[in-house]
Design a protein around this motif. Structure first.
Motif, PDB file in Angstrom:
ATOM      1  N   MET A   1       0.848  -1.172   0.000  1.00  0.00           N
ATOM      2  CA  MET A   1       0.000   0.000   0.000  1.00  0.00           C
ATOM      3  C   MET A   1       0.896   1.239   0.000  1.00  0.00           C
ATOM      4  SD  MET A   1      -2.978   1.231   2.696  1.00  0.00           S
ATOM      5  CE  MET A   1      -2.770  -0.212   3.618  1.00  0.00           C
ATOM      6  N   GLN A   2       0.688   2.112  -0.978  1.00  0.00           N
ATOM      7  CA  GLN A   2       1.481   3.322  -1.092  1.00  0.00           C
ATOM      8  C   GLN A   2       0.777   4.528  -0.504  1.00  0.00           C
ATOM      9  OE1 GLN A   2       2.441   3.740  -5.201  1.00  0.00           O
ATOM     10  NE2 GLN A   2       3.602   1.855  -5.281  1.00  0.00           N
ATOM     11  N   THR A   3      -0.489   4.400  -0.229  1.00  0.00           N
ATOM     12  CA  THR A   3      -1.279   5.499   0.295  1.00  0.00           C
ATOM     13  C   THR A   3      -0.940   5.752   1.755  1.00  0.00           C
ATOM     14  OG1 THR A   3      -3.082   4.928  -1.197  1.00  0.00           O
ATOM     15  CG2 THR A   3      -3.647   6.287   0.686  1.00  0.00           C
ATOM     16  N   GLU A   4      -0.767   7.023   2.101  1.00  0.00           N
ATOM     17  CA  GLU A   4      -0.567   7.391   3.501  1.00  0.00           C
ATOM     18  C   GLU A   4      -1.909   7.206   4.210  1.00  0.00           C
ATOM     19  OE1 GLU A   4      -0.024  11.474   5.989  1.00  0.00           O
ATOM     20  OE2 GLU A   4       0.974  11.340   4.052  1.00  0.00           O
ATOM     21  N   LEU A   5      -1.929   6.386   5.253  1.00  0.00           N
ATOM     22  CA  LEU A   5      -3.175   6.037   5.932  1.00  0.00           C
ATOM     23  C   LEU A   5      -3.134   6.478   7.385  1.00  0.00           C
ATOM     24  CD1 LEU A   5      -5.919   4.565   6.014  1.00  0.00           C
ATOM     25  CD2 LEU A   5      -4.659   2.456   6.442  1.00  0.00           C
ATOM     26  N   GLN A   6      -4.204   7.118   7.818  1.00  0.00           N
ATOM     27  CA  GLN A   6      -4.344   7.524   9.227  1.00  0.00           C
ATOM     28  C   GLN A   6      -5.701   7.026   9.709  1.00  0.00           C
ATOM     29  OE1 GLN A   6      -4.256  11.747   9.828  1.00  0.00           O
ATOM     30  NE2 GLN A   6      -4.733  11.582  11.989  1.00  0.00           N
ATOM     31  N   ILE A   7      -5.702   6.232  10.765  1.00  0.00           N
ATOM     32  CA  ILE A   7      -6.936   5.690  11.341  1.00  0.00           C
ATOM     33  C   ILE A   7      -7.107   6.269  12.734  1.00  0.00           C
ATOM     34  CG2 ILE A   7      -8.186   3.611  12.026  1.00  0.00           C
ATOM     35  CD1 ILE A   7      -6.372   2.069  10.035  1.00  0.00           C
ATOM     36  N   THR A   8      -8.266   6.879  12.984  1.00  0.00           N
ATOM     37  CA  THR A   8      -8.575   7.445  14.291  1.00  0.00           C
ATOM     38  C   THR A   8      -9.837   6.769  14.817  1.00  0.00           C
ATOM     39  OG1 THR A   8      -7.671   9.567  13.579  1.00  0.00           O
ATOM     40  CG2 THR A   8      -9.052   9.578  15.544  1.00  0.00           C
ATOM     41  N   VAL A   9      -9.784   6.328  16.070  1.00  0.00           N
ATOM     42  CA  VAL A   9     -10.939   5.687  16.714  1.00  0.00           C
ATOM     43  C   VAL A   9     -11.307   6.525  17.924  1.00  0.00           C
ATOM     44  CG1 VAL A   9     -11.792   3.599  17.813  1.00  0.00           C
ATOM     45  CG2 VAL A   9     -10.190   3.423  15.913  1.00  0.00           C
ATOM     46  N   ARG A  10     -12.587   6.923  17.997  1.00  0.00           N
ATOM     47  CA  ARG A  10     -13.045   7.756  19.107  1.00  0.00           C
ATOM     48  C   ARG A  10     -14.215   7.092  19.836  1.00  0.00           C
ATOM     49  NH1 ARG A  10     -13.383  13.017  15.434  1.00  0.00           N
ATOM     50  NH2 ARG A  10     -11.179  13.501  15.339  1.00  0.00           N
ATOM     51  N   ASP A  11     -14.168   7.153  21.150  1.00  0.00           N
ATOM     52  CA  ASP A  11     -15.260   6.702  22.017  1.00  0.00           C
ATOM     53  C   ASP A  11     -15.650   5.243  21.804  1.00  0.00           C
ATOM     54  OD1 ASP A  11     -15.395   9.301  23.020  1.00  0.00           O
ATOM     55  OD2 ASP A  11     -16.839   9.917  21.489  1.00  0.00           O
ATOM     56  N   MET A  12     -14.698   4.430  21.408  1.00  0.00           N
ATOM     57  CA  MET A  12     -14.949   2.998  21.265  1.00  0.00           C
ATOM     58  C   MET A  12     -13.622   2.257  21.395  1.00  0.00           C
ATOM     59  SD  MET A  12     -15.753   2.833  17.171  1.00  0.00           S
ATOM     60  CE  MET A  12     -15.317   1.164  16.820  1.00  0.00           C
ATOM     61  N   GLU A  13     -13.700   0.962  21.523  1.00  0.00           N
ATOM     62  CA  GLU A  13     -12.515   0.122  21.685  1.00  0.00           C
ATOM     63  C   GLU A  13     -11.770  -0.011  20.364  1.00  0.00           C
ATOM     64  OE1 GLU A  13     -10.059  -1.813  24.229  1.00  0.00           O
ATOM     65  OE2 GLU A  13     -11.993  -0.964  24.785  1.00  0.00           O
ATOM     66  N   HIS A  14     -10.474   0.225  20.394  1.00  0.00           N
ATOM     67  CA  HIS A  14      -9.623   0.090  19.211  1.00  0.00           C
ATOM     68  C   HIS A  14      -9.191  -1.363  19.093  1.00  0.00           C
ATOM     69  CE1 HIS A  14      -7.013   1.968  16.187  1.00  0.00           C
ATOM     70  NE2 HIS A  14      -6.190   0.966  16.466  1.00  0.00           N
ATOM     71  N   SER A  15      -9.286  -1.940  17.882  1.00  0.00           N
ATOM     72  CA  SER A  15      -8.889  -3.338  17.729  1.00  0.00           C
ATOM     73  C   SER A  15      -8.047  -3.522  16.477  1.00  0.00           C
ATOM     74  CB  SER A  15     -10.120  -4.239  17.656  1.00  0.00           C
ATOM     75  OG  SER A  15     -10.786  -4.062  16.427  1.00  0.00           O
ATOM     76  N   ALA A  16      -7.209  -4.557  16.490  1.00  0.00           N
ATOM     77  CA  ALA A  16      -6.373  -4.884  15.333  1.00  0.00           C
ATOM     78  C   ALA A  16      -7.232  -5.364  14.168  1.00  0.00           C
ATOM     79  CB  ALA A  16      -5.360  -5.956  15.716  1.00  0.00           C
ATOM     80  N   ALA A  17      -8.334  -6.050  14.466  1.00  0.00           N
ATOM     81  CA  ALA A  17      -9.226  -6.536  13.412  1.00  0.00           C
ATOM     82  C   ALA A  17      -9.856  -5.367  12.654  1.00  0.00           C
ATOM     83  CB  ALA A  17     -10.309  -7.424  14.010  1.00  0.00           C
ATOM     84  N   LEU A  18     -10.220  -4.336  13.377  1.00  0.00           N
ATOM     85  CA  LEU A  18     -10.812  -3.149  12.751  1.00  0.00           C
ATOM     86  C   LEU A  18      -9.772  -2.441  11.881  1.00  0.00           C
ATOM     87  CD1 LEU A  18     -13.532  -1.753  12.693  1.00  0.00           C
ATOM     88  CD2 LEU A  18     -12.809  -0.380  14.637  1.00  0.00           C
ATOM     89  N   ASP A  19      -8.543  -2.318  12.381  1.00  0.00           N
ATOM     90  CA  ASP A  19      -7.454  -1.728  11.591  1.00  0.00           C
ATOM     91  C   ASP A  19      -7.231  -2.512  10.300  1.00  0.00           C
ATOM     92  OD1 ASP A  19      -6.950   0.355  13.281  1.00  0.00           O
ATOM     93  OD2 ASP A  19      -5.001  -0.389  13.962  1.00  0.00           O
ATOM     94  N   GLU A  20      -7.213  -3.816  10.419  1.00  0.00           N
ATOM     95  CA  GLU A  20      -6.980  -4.667   9.246  1.00  0.00           C
ATOM     96  C   GLU A  20      -8.107  -4.519   8.225  1.00  0.00           C
ATOM     97  OE1 GLU A  20      -4.848  -6.884   6.760  1.00  0.00           O
ATOM     98  OE2 GLU A  20      -4.179  -6.181   8.712  1.00  0.00           O
ATOM     99  N   ARG A  21      -9.341  -4.408   8.690  1.00  0.00           N
ATOM    100  CA  ARG A  21     -10.469  -4.226   7.777  1.00  0.00           C
ATOM    101  C   ARG A  21     -10.345  -2.904   7.028  1.00  0.00           C
ATOM    102  NH1 ARG A  21     -15.760  -6.485   7.683  1.00  0.00           N
ATOM    103  NH2 ARG A  21     -14.657  -8.193   8.672  1.00  0.00           N
ATOM    104  N   VAL A  22      -9.944  -1.846   7.730  1.00  0.00           N
ATOM    105  CA  VAL A  22      -9.762  -0.541   7.088  1.00  0.00           C
ATOM    106  C   VAL A  22      -8.652  -0.635   6.044  1.00  0.00           C
ATOM    107  CG1 VAL A  22      -9.015   1.846   7.459  1.00  0.00           C
ATOM    108  CG2 VAL A  22     -10.662   0.804   9.017  1.00  0.00           C
ATOM    109  N   ARG A  23      -7.545  -1.281   6.378  1.00  0.00           N
ATOM    110  CA  ARG A  23      -6.434  -1.423   5.424  1.00  0.00           C
ATOM    111  C   ARG A  23      -6.868  -2.195   4.172  1.00  0.00           C
ATOM    112  NH1 ARG A  23      -2.130   0.546   8.016  1.00  0.00           N
ATOM    113  NH2 ARG A  23      -2.075   0.376  10.271  1.00  0.00           N
TER     114      ARG A  23
END
Length: 122
Positions: A1-23
């Motif tokens: 992936m060449q795109t610069e990616l920024q993931i922000t999670v607010r008011d909820m639990e941050h998870s690796a599965a959610l990060d992977e889905r976004v990627r």
């Protein structure tokens, strides 16, 4: 992936599965339009309402040459469904933008003058 990616999670639990889905979703967008420069994703669980339960909001902001595409998808009870819907909307906007850049979509004249009628055959 060449795109610069920024993931922000607010008011909820941050998870690796959610990060992977976004990627994975961003990789699919890169297949539609490979010139994406950056992608910012905000996942948020706004305040809880009495009758609706937990509702999630997903915001996707894509920077492409000459434009920024922003999608806000509000209020779904499943964060993965809200994520899917937001990225589907972003994909549609990227496809439309790519079509315009490739010249697949005609540009109508801004003056509003109609084109000349075809010459009559004799």
């Amino acid at each position: 992936m060449q795109t610069e990616l920024q993931i922000t999670v607010r008011d909820m639990e941050h998870s690796a599965a959610l990060d992977e889905r976004v990627r994975d979703k961003v990789k699919k967008l890169e297949q539609v339009y490979p010139r994406i420069q950056s992608c910012r994703v905000v996942l948020e669980a706004p305040h809880r309402h009495k009758h609706q339960g937990k509702q999630f909001t997903v915001r996707v902001a894509l920077t492409v040459p000459g434009k920024e595409i922003v999608v806000n998808h509000d209020h779904h009870e499943d964060v993965y469904v809200a994520l899917r819907d937001a990225f589907n909307a972003a994909r549609r906007q990227l496809e439309a933008y790519g079509s315009i850049q490739r010249g697949d979509v005609k540009n109508h004249s801004e003056t509003g003058t109609p084109a000349a009628p075809p010459a009559a055959a004799e």
